[in-house]
Design an enzyme around this catalytic site. Structure first.
Site, PDB file in Angstrom:
ATOM      1  N   ASP A 107     -10.342  -5.885  -5.119  1.00 34.25           N
ATOM      2  CA  ASP A 107     -10.932  -6.654  -4.026  1.00 34.25           C
ATOM      3  C   ASP A 107      -9.765  -6.833  -3.072  1.00 34.25           C
ATOM      4  O   ASP A 107      -8.798  -7.546  -3.394  1.00 34.25           O
ATOM      5  CB  ASP A 107     -11.425  -8.025  -4.512  1.00 34.25           C
ATOM      6  CG  ASP A 107     -12.039  -8.823  -3.374  1.00 34.25           C
ATOM      7  OD1 ASP A 107     -11.475  -8.808  -2.270  1.00 34.25           O
ATOM      8  OD2 ASP A 107     -13.078  -9.457  -3.580  1.00 34.25           O
ATOM      9  N   HIS A 108      -9.805  -6.172  -1.927  1.00 33.96           N
ATOM     10  CA  HIS A 108      -8.577  -6.124  -1.124  1.00 33.96           C
ATOM     11  C   HIS A 108      -8.134  -7.511  -0.622  1.00 33.96           C
ATOM     12  O   HIS A 108      -6.997  -7.702  -0.266  1.00 33.96           O
ATOM     13  CB  HIS A 108      -8.687  -5.102   0.016  1.00 33.96           C
ATOM     14  CG  HIS A 108      -9.443  -5.585   1.213  1.00 33.96           C
ATOM     15  ND1 HIS A 108     -10.813  -5.581   1.281  1.00 33.96           N
ATOM     16  CD2 HIS A 108      -9.018  -6.090   2.401  1.00 33.96           C
ATOM     17  CE1 HIS A 108     -11.189  -6.062   2.448  1.00 33.96           C
ATOM     18  NE2 HIS A 108     -10.126  -6.381   3.157  1.00 33.96           N
ATOM     19  N   HIS A 131     -15.301 -11.069  -1.585  1.00 33.67           N
ATOM     20  CA  HIS A 131     -14.196 -11.776  -0.929  1.00 33.67           C
ATOM     21  C   HIS A 131     -14.365 -13.299  -0.913  1.00 33.67           C
ATOM     22  O   HIS A 131     -13.446 -14.034  -1.247  1.00 33.67           O
ATOM     23  CB  HIS A 131     -14.025 -11.269   0.504  1.00 33.67           C
ATOM     24  CG  HIS A 131     -13.980  -9.773   0.623  1.00 33.67           C
ATOM     25  ND1 HIS A 131     -13.377  -8.979  -0.322  1.00 33.67           N
ATOM     26  CD2 HIS A 131     -14.461  -8.910   1.553  1.00 33.67           C
ATOM     27  CE1 HIS A 131     -13.484  -7.701   0.036  1.00 33.67           C
ATOM     28  NE2 HIS A 131     -14.148  -7.640   1.160  1.00 33.67           N
TER      29      HIS A 131
HETATM   30  C1  BG6 Z   1     -14.849  -5.159   3.607  1.00 29.63           C
HETATM   31  C2  BG6 Z   1     -16.253  -5.175   4.143  1.00 29.63           C
HETATM   32  O1  BG6 Z   1     -14.855  -5.305   2.225  1.00 29.63           O
HETATM   33  O2  BG6 Z   1     -14.119  -6.225   4.196  1.00 29.63           O
HETATM   34  C3  BG6 Z   1     -16.254  -5.077   5.655  1.00 29.63           C
HETATM   35  O3  BG6 Z   1     -16.978  -4.080   3.595  1.00 29.63           O
HETATM   36  C4  BG6 Z   1     -15.379  -6.139   6.259  1.00 29.63           C
HETATM   37  O4  BG6 Z   1     -17.583  -5.199   6.155  1.00 29.63           O
HETATM   38  C5  BG6 Z   1     -14.004  -6.149   5.602  1.00 29.63           C
HETATM   39  O5  BG6 Z   1     -15.254  -5.881   7.637  1.00 29.63           O
HETATM   40  C6  BG6 Z   1     -13.178  -7.330   6.064  1.00 29.63           C
HETATM   41  O6  BG6 Z   1     -11.871  -7.191   5.617  1.00 29.63           O
HETATM   42  P1  BG6 Z   1     -10.656  -7.788   6.450  1.00 29.63           P
HETATM   43  O7  BG6 Z   1      -9.451  -7.457   5.615  1.00 29.63           O
HETATM   44  O8  BG6 Z   1     -10.666  -7.117   7.781  1.00 29.63           O
HETATM   45  O9  BG6 Z   1     -10.919  -9.255   6.552  1.00 29.63           O
END
Ligand code: BG6
Length: 520
Positions: free
Chosen positions: A203-204, A266
């Site tokens: 989960d990034h 997230h």
């Molecule tokens: C991704 C979603 O996991 O996270 C996207 O699929 C979203 O829809 C993105 O834009 C948001 O990540 P960050 O790091 O830009 O907040």
């Protein structure tokens, strides 16, 4: 540098001693001709090389169907790096040395011969650790996870092992299933050939510095931890807002919606870090045990309670930053009568000793006025005597905001006297700002995550029971929405903070959303 700064740095470097040395490692990327490899993975690995954090030695093998030589694969990646590298220009010497370690294995993912070829590439490495310390990154569609792991196992490249030594590891990306059942099935496929401890689910958000800092902030500072409970906290707001619309991802989004795309992973991850109990130790399993416990304490909702506590939204045409955005229903590959949510807001309760009765309000959406993620902890107001009695609702309650991105930092809001002869109070802020304290250092989440996966540390990855518990929460909400079209109060103009129904949700409780602020 003054004395106190020297001391601060000494303390910081002392705790850095615990950083694990990453052993020589080979990263094999399946689906290597895809976007993820050139956009995220190679730029992240290149930056680790730039920062001298890559293991020595290391190898990267791209495994994909398209015809390519080692050289043409490297050349393609080099060109992509010009576009996607977070630092520019690309340092040629570093790239050249880095690229020497990249090779390409052309094969169909379901063809056993490809795996035999991969095996001989690995066998040609002189260093035994490069042959044995293997990280398989599945940058493929989830429907291929089962096949790849089976093939790896058949080829003798993947052994199901329970944590002894450094067994082979598998890294997978979201979407991890589209509901509880599909996630369970996917987990079943993966754990047929690999032990749960060998599976690293990304989960990034967990790779973001500020998200990691939530735990450090909570469990290294006595003053806040003492206030971190229902006695002192009135409620918590978690906002992840995005300025971007759905854009070209309409096809994917029609199947996902904000709930699956953002909340299941997230937002619930951020919530679990904000609200979990202190872990017994910093071991990955101890931290993940507490996160799962927290997710399990979220109060389940009946369909009627979902309708009361969860709000959807969908954007119609509007302006963001002076630019006209089309309605979601006019985006490419979106059904013209779609009821898919591009916004979700909810009130959750955590039924445990610490949080009993404290609402957690979560919201996320596309085409909002600002891209910002933050956690706002709203403390209980001062007793209604003295200044509070005089100022009434004008006296602000204290709040602590953890700004996750951008303008990463933490700020505490309290009341201060306005200078002058009148007894006038107004909210003031004390702010810690990452950039000014540490300089502009914002590594991409993937850099940290890849480093941890190479080191075999699973703390920042999602465990099976975490994914499945999060799906149960989201499934209950989705099920309540079946055959319930969006109502008028659930549409919002692009460029606004979501639908009226989202404001209603807090107003009913006598509260209001506090929107993230733009630049400092
Ligand atoms: C991704 C979603 O996991 O996270 C996207 O699929 C979203 O829809 C993105 O834009 C948001 O990540 P960050 O790091 O830009 O907040």
């Amino acid at each position: 540098m003054n004395d106190s700064q020297t001391l601060d740095e000494l303390l910081a470097s002392r705790s850095n001693h615990s950083r694990r040395v990453v052993e020589p490692c080979t990263v094999v990327i399946f689906g290597a001709s895809g976007d993820l490899t050139s956009r995220k993975l190679i730029p992240a690995l290149y930056h680790l090389a730039l920062e001298k954090l890559m293991p020595q030695p290391f190898r990267i093998v791209g495994f994909a169907r398209r015809e390519k030589s080692d050289d043409s694969f490297r050349e393609e990646l080099r060109q992509a790096l010009d576009r996607f590298s977070r630092t520019k220009p690309v340092v040629e010497d570093v790239w050249n040395a880095f690229a020497q370690n990249i090779s390409y294995c052309q094969a169909d993912i379901s063809d056993p011969e490809g795996y035999a070829r991969l095996k001989s590439i690995l066998a040609s490495y002189p260093d035994e650790k490069l042959r044995r310390n293997l990280l398989f990154y599945l940058a493929t569609s989830p429907s291929q996870f089962g096949d790849v792991t089976a093939q790896l196992s058949n080829a003798g490249l993947l052994h199901k092992e329970n944590g002894m030594g450094t067994p082979e590891r598998i890294v997978v990306e979201k979407p991890f299933g589209h509901d509880f059942e599909s996630a369970e099935q996917l987990n079943g496929e993966l754990t047929r050939y690999a032990h749960e401890q060998q599976i690293f689910r990304i989960d990034h958000y967990l790779g973001k510095e500020t998200v990691q800092n939530i735990l450090m902030f909570r469990f290294s500072n006595g003053i806040f931890e003492r206030l971190w409970n229902r006695e002192a906290i009135d409620h918590v707001q978690i906002t992840v807002s995005e300025k971007l619309g759905v854009g070209l991802r309409g096809g994917y989004y029609e199947e996902a919606g904000a709930l699956r795309d953002m909340v299941q992973n997230h937002l619930l991850q951020v919530l679990s870090l904000v609200a979990m109990e202190p872990p017994v130790s910093l071991e990955a399993e101890c931290i993940r045990d507490e996160k799962v416990k927290l997710l399990k304490s979220i109060r389940p909702m009946t369909p009627a309670q979902v309708m009361e506590n969860v709000v959807r939204g969908q954007y119609f045409a509007g302006e963001v930053d002076g630019e006209m955005r089309p309605a979601y229903r006019s985006e490419t590959k979106v059904r013209p009568n779609s009821h898919v949510e591009t916004f979700a807001a909810m009130r959750l309760f955590v039924d445990n000793w610490r949080w009993s009765g404290v609402p957690f309000y979560l919201r996320t959406g596309k085409n909002l006025p600002l891209s910002a993620s933050e956690v706002r902890v709203q403390f209980r107001p001062a007793p209604n005597i003295l200044f509070a009695a005089r100022q009434g609702s004008k006296l602000d309650a204290n709040s602590l905001t953890l700004r996750l991105q951008p303008n990463e930092g933490i700020s505490l809001r309290f009341n201060g006297k306005v200078p002058g002869s009148a007894t006038e109070l107004r909210p003031v802020r004390m702010r810690f700002d990452y950039d000014s304290e540490f300089g502009a250092y914002t590594p991409e989440a993937y850099e940290r995550l890849l480093l941890e996966a190479m080191a075999g540390d699973a703390t920042l990855f999602i465990r099976r029971d975490e994914v499945e518990t999060a799906w149960r929460i989201v499934d209950a909400i989705r099920n309540a929405w079946v055959n319930k079209p969006l109502t008028n109060r659930e549409f919002y103009a692009a460029g606004t903070w979501g639908p009226a129904a989202s404001d209603d949700l807090l107003e009913r409780d006598g509260r209001e959303w506090r929107n993230p602020q733009g630049l400092k």
